[in-house]
Write a protein that holds these residues in place. Sequence first.
Motif, PDB file in Angstrom:
ATOM      1  N   VAL A   4      33.665  49.183  40.388  1.00 46.10           N
ATOM      2  CA  VAL A   4      34.838  50.052  40.322  1.00 46.10           C
ATOM      3  C   VAL A   4      34.414  51.512  40.167  1.00 46.10           C
ATOM      4  N   TRP A   7      42.112  45.443  39.179  1.00 49.86           N
ATOM      5  CA  TRP A   7      43.523  45.804  39.120  1.00 49.86           C
ATOM      6  C   TRP A   7      43.777  46.920  38.107  1.00 49.86           C
ATOM      7  N   PRO A  15      40.756  50.981  38.053  1.00 49.12           N
ATOM      8  CA  PRO A  15      41.011  52.163  38.907  1.00 49.12           C
ATOM      9  C   PRO A  15      42.273  52.912  38.511  1.00 49.12           C
ATOM     10  N   ALA A  16      43.328  52.178  38.154  1.00 49.56           N
ATOM     11  CA  ALA A  16      44.555  52.846  37.710  1.00 49.56           C
ATOM     12  C   ALA A  16      44.318  53.592  36.407  1.00 49.56           C
ATOM     13  N   LEU A  26      49.833  50.473  38.925  1.00 53.37           N
ATOM     14  CA  LEU A  26      49.621  49.026  38.882  1.00 53.37           C
ATOM     15  C   LEU A  26      50.610  48.263  39.757  1.00 53.37           C
ATOM     16  N   SER A  75      46.534  49.382  43.452  1.00 54.43           N
ATOM     17  CA  SER A  75      45.812  48.310  42.776  1.00 54.43           C
ATOM     18  C   SER A  75      45.994  46.965  43.476  1.00 54.43           C
TER      19      SER A  75
END
Length: 319
Positions: free
Chosen positions: A184, A246, A249-250, A283, A289
């Motif tokens: 990631v 999921w 990254p957010a 999300l 995501s």
Amino acid sequence: MSVSGARGIVTAVAVALAAAVLGGLPWLLTGARLPLQNLWASETPPAQMPHTMLPFSQYSLVFQASIIIVGAGLAGLSVRLLARVLDRHAPLAGVAGAMLAVLYIAAIIQTGLTVASGLQRDLPGWRGVLGDEDARPLSGASQLYLAGLIGVAIVVVLFALAVYVVVARARVPAAAVALSIVAVLLGPWVRELVQATAVIEPTRPAAWLDPITWVPPIGVGLAICWCGVRGVRRIVAAAVCLAVLWLVPALLETVSAVAGSRALVHDPRELADYGWGLFRMLLGPAGWSLPLLGAAVVVAVAGAVGARLVRRARPPASP
């Protein structure tokens, strides 16, 4: 000390140095000059900012985390692979981990001292007992800013060392999860590397057309493929890998947006509401995501099918 022990120490030191340099490559290629600081004591052009080992800035938190954690992941993966060919008694993992810790601690100290030397100070007319104007204390805002940057760097280094240990020494399911975290962070690492090596400023296409967008799901998919899904532990590990892809990254994008929001910095409640709203949006269907999860599953399935086809194509072992 035995020959294998000496060889293990030399190899471990070389692995740690190489991993730290490769992890920091995007930063080194930019010239490793400190980003412009909002609280810098004097106006300084970017080309005249001091050299530092880390990019201390509230706008570079994700970049800083990527060069540290990617470097630790590379070191852990190298140690895991080399452990198969070196004497099992060679002090490889411990020495490499200690060397990596020393390098990152030295980077924090050097960068912190350099930033402290240039930040705004209190009492403009005060020269102290010895008349040294540089002995003036940092302003309250500068102290808070510097403490925050150092604190974040320490937390990231501790997390990176944990990732290193898990990748280097843990069983495959746990190592796959740690490698997913590295994958990631590889996205922002690659983006900064491309920007550092581009002759002209690269244009950033739409997210779904940007190849760098798909670097993390490809890495997570390969980690799941390596782990496999046979057995409860590996199924759980694969699910955790997808959860990492999921959520993280957010979270990184939210941290970057919140840390760089100067308009809301004086209103913590409004800043928290903004960050939470952005995180939830990223999300959901409006964010990226969910498509990343789909891409990771496709890569994992394709990798598993390809590995099975390769095994079937191999000639049977002769009796």
